[in-house]
Design an enzyme around this catalytic site. Structure first.
Site, mmCIF file in Angstrom:
data_model
loop_
_atom_site.group_PDB
_atom_site.id
_atom_site.type_symbol
_atom_site.label_atom_id
_atom_site.label_comp_id
_atom_site.label_asym_id
_atom_site.label_seq_id
_atom_site.Cartn_x
_atom_site.Cartn_y
_atom_site.Cartn_z
ATOM 1 N N ASP A 290 0.852 -1.190 0.000
ATOM 2 C CA ASP A 290 0.000 0.000 0.000
ATOM 3 C C ASP A 290 0.882 1.232 0.000
ATOM 4 O OD1 ASP A 290 -0.316 1.731 2.810
ATOM 5 O OD2 ASP A 290 0.675 -0.196 3.030
ATOM 6 N N CYS A 328 -2.151 0.467 -22.225
ATOM 7 C CA CYS A 328 -3.137 0.491 -21.136
ATOM 8 C C CYS A 328 -4.546 0.616 -21.710
ATOM 9 C CB CYS A 328 -2.843 1.656 -20.192
ATOM 10 S SG CYS A 328 -4.014 1.812 -18.819
#
Length: 445
Positions: A290, A328
């Site tokens: 994270d 992407c």
């Protein structure tokens, strides 16, 4: 069908033996594929079955800045974070509990993790006083004092109701030159985990993870691991990193801890958000990561791309009609050009932060999805070489990355490494809402 697939993965991992797993009251963890030290796993939580390795976006105050929970779900985020200290300050865990817990409060159906408030010992050190009882913070909002003890941290997190809750630990920046303070913090973290366990009122619904401390001292790290593992917790985190230590020290601590923690339980490296760091830690056997980095850097017009980072404020983007990343498939890359994004970023239009944040979160989810797939298809070393070749086309793979990959038993021959050996200085922690340090992220385009 599921059984046949699981059998195939076991055989592909190189042994006919069952892969590691564990069952806790509110968490089931199963490694489904291994290649070298890297592994792909399934972690079944009360609200969602997460696939690891995974990156978890940070929603400090119950919201990932610039994104809705619907968008996070569209991008297939499995777990997001909330911050115990900030959520207790505003709006208060009592109000959140009245609304049915954090999941209902923010309308998020998947996994959630709340930290303990321990990181604020570092980020708000000038406002904190640490004693055996706990940590007293001076509120940055109104100046009032807030005492956070292990018992209170757990009580707040029990009210918030996240799937994974973190034990309050004594955090010391790795750059501190105080061996006695590291030793004190390591032993205090163990004493506090026992207080957290005793205070935890929802063990059948929430999973308490312990946090390994010890700074850069291998002996203290080993001691911390031994003491935490003896408590047989559902999972374990590696804490105290990403605070300015050298990258060589960073990967060695991760390597030591992933090797020493139980193979059948999740391993969470806290505060990791640079894509290169995620790849290195995954290769060393870590499962969860994270950081605010992908979302915070987006607010300064910096996009994550396979080559490293794309600084949209650069004038070269003004007439560049390509997408951020041609490979992407996210909404931003399908619909907007670099020229348009340069325009809104340089003019400070609010849509800029929203669009770049969306792309950066999409990038982290695609990155970890590709890592999992490569491990399960037994082509992870090839994937790593391709990743590094794209990020370092001149062959200047940092020396610390080369050393970490050697420890992970991944040969970099064919990735262009070895022609130049570089060891960049350690990046400073990202300051609050100031331009981020990007030197160690990879190439800048």
């Amino acid at each position: 069908m599921i059984g046949r697939k699981f059998h195939r993965v076991i055989m592909a991992s190189g042994s006919g033996q069952a892969l590691p797993s564990s069952d806790s009251p509110a968490l089931k963890f199963k490694v489904v594929a291994v290649q070298g030290r890297a592994r792909s796993s399934r972690m079944t939580l009360p609200h969602f079955t997460a696939h690891t390795p995974m990156f978890m976006p940070v929603g400090t105050q119950g919201s990932v800045k610039g994104m809705t929970t619907r968008q996070l779900e569209e991008l297939d985020c499995h777990v997001i974070l909330g911050n115990t200290y900030h959520l207790e300050n505003r709006p208060g865990s009592g109000l959140v509990a009245e609304m049915g817990g954090l999941h209902d409060f923010i309308n998020w159906p998947r996994g959630m993790l709340t930290d303990s408030g321990g990181f604020q010992m570092v980020s708000l050190l000038h406002l904190a006083e640490i004693t055996e009882e706990g940590v007293t913070f001076q509120s940055p909002v109104d100046g009032s004092a807030m005492l956070l003890t292990p018992e209170q941290s757990i009580a707040i997190q029990n009210r918030l109701g996240a799937d994974i809750i973190m034990a309050l630990d004594d955090v010391v920046p790795t750059t501190a030159n105080n061996p006695a303070r590291f030793e004190e913090a390591t032993h205090r973290t163990t004493r506090w985990i026992d207080r957290c366990i005793a205070a935890h009122s929802r063990p059948l619904e929430q999973n308490l993870f312990g946090i390994v401390q010890g700074g850069l001292d291998t002996g203290l790290r080993d001691l911390s691991m031994q003491q935490l593992v003896a408590r047989d917790l559902p999972g374990y985190a590696i804490g105290g990193l990403a605070g300015g230590e050298s990258k060589d020290d960073f990967w060695r601590v991760v390597s030591q801890c992933t090797a020493g923690l139980p193979p059948g339980k999740p391993r969470y490296v806290m505060g990791i958000g640079y894509p290169l760091d995620i790849v290195v830690c995954s290769a060393l056997g870590a499962d969860m990561f994270d950081s605010v980095y992908p979302t915070r850097t987006a607010r300064f017009g910096v996009a994550l791309v396979p080559e490293g980072v794309l600084k949209l404020k650069n004038a070269a983007n003004a007439r560049d009609f390509r997408p951020l990343d041609p490979s992407c498939s996210c909404m931003v890359c399908r619909r907007y050009s670099r020229a348009y994004l340069h325009n809104v970023v340089t003019r400070g239009i609010s849509a800029a932060a929203i669009l770049v944040t969306y792309h950066n979160v999409a990038y982290t989810q695609r990155l970890t999805r590709e890592i999992r797939t490569a491990i399960e298809e037994q082509r992870f070393p090839e994937w790593v070489r391709s990743f590094l070749q794209t990020m370092f086309p001149k062959g200047d793979v940092p020396g610390w990355v080369q050393d970490a990959m050697a420890a992970a038993d991944i040969s970099l021959e064919g990735s262009g490494s070895g022609t130049t050996r570089t060891n960049p200085p350690a990046p400073a922690p990202l300051p609050t809402e100031q331009p981020p340090v990007l030197a160690a992220v990879g190439a800048s385009v």
